[in-house]
Design a protein around this motif. Structure first.
Motif, PDB file in Angstrom:
ATOM      1  N   UNK A 121      30.569 -28.416  40.137  1.00 55.46           N
ATOM      2  CA  UNK A 121      30.762 -28.751  41.552  1.00 55.46           C
ATOM      3  C   UNK A 121      31.611 -30.023  41.685  1.00 55.46           C
ATOM      4  N   UNK A 122      31.320 -31.010  40.856  1.00 58.50           N
ATOM      5  CA  UNK A 122      32.062 -32.276  40.919  1.00 58.50           C
ATOM      6  C   UNK A 122      33.545 -32.077  40.633  1.00 58.50           C
ATOM      7  N   UNK A 123      33.846 -31.194  39.694  1.00 59.86           N
ATOM      8  CA  UNK A 123      35.233 -31.051  39.246  1.00 59.86           C
ATOM      9  C   UNK A 123      36.068 -30.160  40.159  1.00 59.86           C
ATOM     10  N   UNK A 124      35.397 -29.382  41.019  1.00 60.63           N
ATOM     11  CA  UNK A 124      36.144 -28.413  41.825  1.00 60.63           C
ATOM     12  C   UNK A 124      37.297 -29.040  42.593  1.00 60.63           C
ATOM     13  N   UNK A 125      37.058 -30.203  43.166  1.00 57.82           N
ATOM     14  CA  UNK A 125      38.129 -30.828  43.950  1.00 57.82           C
ATOM     15  C   UNK A 125      38.363 -32.254  43.480  1.00 57.82           C
ATOM     16  N   UNK A 126      38.233 -32.449  42.162  1.00 57.89           N
ATOM     17  CA  UNK A 126      38.284 -33.802  41.611  1.00 57.89           C
ATOM     18  C   UNK A 126      39.728 -34.253  41.362  1.00 57.89           C
ATOM     19  N   UNK A 127      40.097 -35.367  41.999  1.00 60.20           N
ATOM     20  CA  UNK A 127      41.451 -35.906  41.869  1.00 60.20           C
ATOM     21  C   UNK A 127      41.492 -37.114  40.942  1.00 60.20           C
ATOM     22  N   UNK A 128      40.458 -37.291  40.129  1.00 60.04           N
ATOM     23  CA  UNK A 128      40.349 -38.506  39.331  1.00 60.04           C
ATOM     24  C   UNK A 128      40.344 -38.138  37.846  1.00 60.04           C
ATOM     25  N   UNK A 129      41.381 -38.553  37.148  1.00 59.46           N
ATOM     26  CA  UNK A 129      41.506 -38.158  35.744  1.00 59.46           C
ATOM     27  C   UNK A 129      40.348 -38.688  34.892  1.00 59.46           C
ATOM     28  N   UNK A 130      39.831 -39.875  35.219  1.00 60.27           N
ATOM     29  CA  UNK A 130      38.765 -40.441  34.377  1.00 60.27           C
ATOM     30  C   UNK A 130      37.516 -39.545  34.400  1.00 60.27           C
ATOM     31  N   UNK A 131      37.263 -38.898  35.564  1.00 60.19           N
ATOM     32  CA  UNK A 131      36.110 -37.999  35.637  1.00 60.19           C
ATOM     33  C   UNK A 131      36.314 -36.813  34.688  1.00 60.19           C
ATOM     34  N   UNK A 132      37.552 -36.332  34.624  1.00 52.65           N
ATOM     35  CA  UNK A 132      37.844 -35.217  33.711  1.00 52.65           C
ATOM     36  C   UNK A 132      37.641 -35.639  32.259  1.00 52.65           C
ATOM     37  N   UNK A 133      38.012 -36.883  31.964  1.00 53.55           N
ATOM     38  CA  UNK A 133      37.850 -37.350  30.588  1.00 53.55           C
ATOM     39  C   UNK A 133      36.366 -37.500  30.235  1.00 53.55           C
TER      40      UNK A 133
END
Lengths: 172, 321
Positions: free
Chosen positions: B19-31
């Motif tokens: 759910x968090x990643x669905x519209x996540x515009x922050x690369x650090x969250x992906x890392x």
């Protein structure tokens, strides 16, 4: 530099990281193909909306590649099932060639769908509505928030609650 | 490859990530997500299970259209919603009734009419942020009122990208039917007796004809009624094909030659007939939209056919050997 060129150069810089993402998801053997698929999308598809962070945009594209890969597997399975159904019909006048007929995937899928629907009905109305607006009516989290007059973080909480419940009820 | 054994806690973590990643515009969250995936191979398995459930639920609207039992529950949801600020899709039967009750009323002289000829498409940006792309030989009248938005597709084809507005539904009238939408993107064809709706995004309700229930079309489906047919066909469709004309292409995937002939008539004017010997031909291919002669030439290269011109009328006949 326009947005798609920016994406292409970001892709070149982040290629190793994206490969690592796919390797963690599906193993190294298939990861290279999926990076290639992502590259094709970056190179051929028009950019939708504003790209605030090109790297995050690429990761989201990777996530979509994973989802589409699952969709393709499902439709391939459905085609195989249809082929078996048709071919069974062809021999229906005689005897069934095969004693243990493979389980009908379409029936299983439909049964699981019914269970998803029932599980969705267990949830309180705001959670259910959040899920439906986002999943079936294509509204983004912030659009759902505006629609229901709640915060975006509550929309995310509702989405998490709905998915946790569905997956617990329906299983793997 | 990955173990399929994961704990309930991991499953819940996977849902939270999804759910968090669905519209996540922050690369650090992906890392951070990457770190989580690599911390335990079972994490990837749990995450895939969430994705699978997500994909499986794609088909829920089709199930609900086919087995309307659950819609009783939706009705009560709607009743509850009346006190809140929720809007909800009406179940099929109720939607049909509602479509009848709120049939489009264009006040005379109100609304803006947009037309295209045979030579160009046209993009219309509406005041509410919605966008309509008119195909060639198309006429659309748009009426934006305080409490509702309406468009009438008198003839031709148009792609609608409708901006979502909670209190103002958008209704498209075409071919004696009505298409109700929330925020969505879809293509409507109303040409020479053929009627079709293809949905790219969102959910659309199309009113029935002759008292039949409304059809609910989720994204990735198309409703088609060829000229002379008495019922609709609803099938899965690749929306990109239906929208291809908006960037100058016609894309056919296993379509009858009759449908191609209708497009030729629409883009080139006049009438186009199909030799009965060619009726069974199915067309798969991409054609670049241009003047009639260019269209004809591309089609002649693609198929074993020849196009004969006679007094502004065209006939598709088998190619000479």
């Amino acid at each position: 530099m326009n947005e798609s060129n920016l994406l292409l150069s970001t892709f070149m810089q982040r290629r190793a990281s994206l490969l690592r993402y796919f390797a963690a998801r599906v193993g190294e053997a298939e990861a290279e193909d999926l990076v290639q698929e992502t590259w094709l999308r970056v190179a051929s598809q028009p950019v939708v909306g504003e790209v605030r962070n090109p790297a995050a945009y690429l990761y989201r594209l990777c996530g979509n590649v994973m989802l589409d890969r699952l969709r393709q597997e499902r439709s391939r399975a459905a085609r195989d099932a249809e082929w078996r159904r048709v071919n069974r019909t062809l021999v229906a006048n005689g005897e069934e060639v095969c004693e243990d007929v493979p389980a009908d995937n379409a029936l299983i899928a439909r049964d699981r769908l019914r269970r998803i629907r029932a599980a969705l009905d267990d949830l309180p109305a705001p959670v259910r509505q959040t899920f439906r607006l986002h999943k079936f009516e294509g509204l983004s989290h912030s659009e759902v928030a505006a629609e229901l007059g709640v915060s975006r973080s509550l929309v995310e909480k509702h989405m998490m609650r709905a998915l946790k419940h569905l997956i617990a009820r329906v299983g793997r | 490859m990955t173990p399929t054994v994961y704990s309930d806690a991991m499953r819940d973590e996977a849902v939270a990530w999804f759910v968090r990643l669905q519209e996540c515009d922050d690369e650090t969250v992906w890392l951070e997500h990457q770190d989580w995936l690599e911390a335990d191979p079972a994490h990837a398995a749990a995450y895939s299970a969430v994705e699978r459930l997500w994909i499986e639920s794609d088909d829920l609207p089709q199930l609900e259209a086919a087995e309307p039992a659950a819609e009783v529950i939706e009705l009560s949801a709607r009743r509850a919603a009346r006190f809140g600020r929720y809007r909800y899709w009406l179940p099929a039967a109720a939607a049909a009734a509602m479509v009848g009750a709120v049939s489009l009323q264009f006040e005379r002289g109100s609304g803006e009419t947009y037309r295209t000829g045979a030579d160009a498409t046209r993009v219309v940006a509406l005041a509410d942020g919605s966008r309509i792309v008119l195909n060639r030989n198309t006429e659309v009248t748009v009426h934006l009122a305080r409490n509702r938005r309406a468009a009438e597709l008198a003839s031709g084809e148009a792609a609608f990208d409708i901006r979502h507005e909670a209190d103002r539904p958008f209704v498209v009238a075409a071919g004696g039917r009505e298409i109700r939408v929330l925020g969505t993107e879809f293509d409507v064809l109303n040409d020479a007796g053929a009627f079709g709706v293809t949905v790219r995004r969102g959910l659309v309700a199309v009113s029935g004809t002759g008292g039949t229930a409304a059809a609910r079309l989720p994204a990735g489906t198309a409703l088609l009624r060829p000229p002379g047919a008495r019922s609709d066909t609803v099938s899965r469709a690749n929306p990109d094909d239906a929208f291809a004309w908006t960037h100058g292409q016609l894309v056919y995937a296993d379509r009858p030659l009759d449908a191609v002939a209708r497009d030729l008539a629409r883009y080139g004017g006049g009438t186009v007939s199909v030799d009965p010997a060619l009726r069974d031909i199915r067309v798969t291919g991409v054609i670049r939209i241009g003047d009639p002669a260019t269209l004809d030439r591309q089609l002649e290269q693609l198929l074993p056919i020849r196009i004969e011109r006679h007094n502004g009328q065209r006939a598709i006949v088998p190619a000479r050997h």
